[in-house]
Design a protein around this motif. Structure first.
Motif, PDB file in Angstrom:
ATOM      1  N   GLY A 103       5.754  82.476 -26.659  1.00  0.00           N
ATOM      2  CA  GLY A 103       7.047  82.371 -25.991  1.00  0.00           C
ATOM      3  C   GLY A 103       7.480  80.937 -25.773  1.00  0.00           C
ATOM      4  N   VAL A 104       7.938  80.662 -24.566  1.00  0.00           N
ATOM      5  CA  VAL A 104       8.351  79.313 -24.179  1.00  0.00           C
ATOM      6  C   VAL A 104       7.149  78.598 -23.580  1.00  0.00           C
ATOM      7  N   LEU A 105       6.706  77.537 -24.241  1.00  0.00           N
ATOM      8  CA  LEU A 105       5.499  76.813 -23.829  1.00  0.00           C
ATOM      9  C   LEU A 105       5.872  75.435 -23.301  1.00  0.00           C
ATOM     10  N   TYR A 106       5.423  75.137 -22.089  1.00  0.00           N
ATOM     11  CA  TYR A 106       5.605  73.815 -21.489  1.00  0.00           C
ATOM     12  C   TYR A 106       4.287  73.054 -21.567  1.00  0.00           C
ATOM     13  N   ASP A 107       4.361  71.813 -22.038  1.00  0.00           N
ATOM     14  CA  ASP A 107       3.198  70.934 -22.136  1.00  0.00           C
ATOM     15  C   ASP A 107       3.324  69.866 -21.057  1.00  0.00           C
ATOM     16  N   PHE A 108       2.563  70.021 -19.964  1.00  0.00           N
ATOM     17  CA  PHE A 108       2.618  69.088 -18.842  1.00  0.00           C
ATOM     18  C   PHE A 108       1.776  67.853 -19.149  1.00  0.00           C
ATOM     19  N   GLY A 109       2.407  66.682 -19.123  1.00  0.00           N
ATOM     20  CA  GLY A 109       1.711  65.449 -19.463  1.00  0.00           C
ATOM     21  C   GLY A 109       1.534  65.342 -20.970  1.00  0.00           C
ATOM     22  N   CYS A 110       2.588  65.608 -21.707  1.00  0.00           N
ATOM     23  CA  CYS A 110       2.506  65.747 -23.167  1.00  0.00           C
ATOM     24  C   CYS A 110       2.240  64.441 -23.897  1.00  0.00           C
ATOM     25  N   GLY A 111       2.559  63.281 -23.275  1.00  0.00           N
ATOM     26  CA  GLY A 111       2.387  62.006 -23.960  1.00  0.00           C
ATOM     27  C   GLY A 111       3.193  61.955 -25.240  1.00  0.00           C
ATOM     28  N   GLU A 112       2.528  61.641 -26.354  1.00  0.00           N
ATOM     29  CA  GLU A 112       3.188  61.579 -27.651  1.00  0.00           C
ATOM     30  C   GLU A 112       3.307  62.963 -28.306  1.00  0.00           C
ATOM     31  N   ALA A 113       2.976  63.997 -27.556  1.00  0.00           N
ATOM     32  CA  ALA A 113       3.041  65.385 -28.041  1.00  0.00           C
ATOM     33  C   ALA A 113       2.267  65.578 -29.343  1.00  0.00           C
ATOM     34  N   PRO A 114       0.985  65.183 -29.392  1.00  0.00           N
ATOM     35  CA  PRO A 114       0.217  65.304 -30.643  1.00  0.00           C
ATOM     36  C   PRO A 114      -0.034  66.746 -31.072  1.00  0.00           C
ATOM     37  N   TYR A 115       0.079  67.689 -30.143  1.00  0.00           N
ATOM     38  CA  TYR A 115      -0.208  69.085 -30.485  1.00  0.00           C
ATOM     39  C   TYR A 115       1.056  69.935 -30.597  1.00  0.00           C
ATOM     40  N   ARG A 116       2.215  69.288 -30.575  1.00  0.00           N
ATOM     41  CA  ARG A 116       3.481  70.026 -30.669  1.00  0.00           C
ATOM     42  C   ARG A 116       3.496  70.952 -31.890  1.00  0.00           C
ATOM     43  N   ASN A 117       3.194  70.413 -33.052  1.00  0.00           N
ATOM     44  CA  ASN A 117       3.264  71.216 -34.284  1.00  0.00           C
ATOM     45  C   ASN A 117       2.289  72.379 -34.243  1.00  0.00           C
ATOM     46  N   TYR A 118       1.090  72.145 -33.695  1.00  0.00           N
ATOM     47  CA  TYR A 118       0.120  73.238 -33.607  1.00  0.00           C
ATOM     48  C   TYR A 118       0.624  74.339 -32.676  1.00  0.00           C
ATOM     49  N   PHE A 119       1.092  73.955 -31.491  1.00  0.00           N
ATOM     50  CA  PHE A 119       1.578  74.962 -30.547  1.00  0.00           C
ATOM     51  C   PHE A 119       2.748  75.751 -31.126  1.00  0.00           C
ATOM     52  N   MET A 120       3.581  75.080 -31.929  1.00  0.00           N
ATOM     53  CA  MET A 120       4.746  75.749 -32.496  1.00  0.00           C
ATOM     54  C   MET A 120       4.386  76.748 -33.595  1.00  0.00           C
ATOM     55  N   THR A 121       3.132  76.751 -34.045  1.00  0.00           N
ATOM     56  CA  THR A 121       2.706  77.800 -34.967  1.00  0.00           C
ATOM     57  C   THR A 121       2.436  79.106 -34.219  1.00  0.00           C
TER      58      THR A 121
END
Length: 234
Positions: free
Chosen positions: A34-52
């Motif tokens: 669903g809708v995922l919030y990444d708290f303290g994401c920094g440079e968001a290195p795992y954005r692409n993984y979470f979006m899978t």
């Protein structure tokens, strides 16, 4: 490719830490939805993984962070967040809670913005060096983590050690030995080459030696925590 293969902090002396993190990220992949919030994401290195797995990714981080950020929402996790209640299916927060002077606020806010039945996934270091000083405030035992997360209202709290004694110590030794790469450029090259071999062999051997440790929770590099917001609000 490993999940963290392109992480900017992955280096020859610490790749084991990121391999361990990859293992737990994949283990709990069914929670990223669903809708995922990444708290303290920094440079968001795992954005692409979470979006899978998730439908939408929203990074949240402090604009005054010591590292670069690519946050979608600039906010201080020590304070109330400019996010509506019950809008998230999942909240993740990786290596962040130790940097918050008011960690309970972040957990309370995560609970607030989660939909009933939503999940939180938190990772924190335990036996780890002081980093991102002066914004490194706490280390949490499994009991402290469970207390804080249950205090926020979460149920089904599960705290898992990330490694055994040997992986923890190899990583500590590697970070310490890295400080000895000093001197003229040719000398630094030779030292790094020699240490890189030791780092590689140690990180390969450590997970095997961890099988000798029957109580990972006592001396581990960190913990992963999963918990759920109750479906019934009273």
């Amino acid at each position: 490719m490993k999940i963290s293969e392109t992480h900017s902090n992955r280096r020859p002396h610490n790749w084991l830490a990121y391999d361990i993190s990859d293992h737990f990220l994949q283990k709990h992949s069914k929670l990223y939805k669903g809708v995922l919030y990444d708290f303290g994401c920094g440079e968001a290195p795992y954005r692409n993984y979470f979006m899978t797995h998730a439908e939408k990714y929203i990074g949240v981080d402090w604009s005054g962070s010591t590292h670069n950020t690519t946050a979608d929402i600039a906010a201080d996790l020590n304070k109330p967040l400019p996010i509506e209640s019950s809008v998230a299916d999942t909240v993740v927060s990786l290596s962040v809670l130790e940097h918050l002077c008011e960690p309970q606020n972040m957990l309370d806010e995560a609970y607030r913005i989660l939909k009933p039945g939503g999940n939180i996934v938190v990772q924190v270091p335990w036996q780890w060096w002081v980093h991102e000083a002066p914004y490194d405030y706490y280390r949490y035992t499994p009991y402290g983590l469970k207390y804080l997360i249950e205090k926020a209202g979460f149920i089904d709290v599960a705290v898992e050690p990330q490694s055994g004694f040997f992986s923890m110590w190899i990583l500590k030794i590697n970070y310490f030995s890295k400080r000895f790469i000093l001197g003229p450029k040719p000398l630094r090259f030779i030292l790094k080459l020699a240490l890189s071999l030791c780092w590689f062999l140690g990180q390969k051997a450590a997970p095997l030696l961890d099988k000798l440790d029957r109580q990972w929770e006592l001396e581990t590099c960190g913990y992963y925590v999963t918990a759920r917001k109750t479906r019934d609000e009273f």
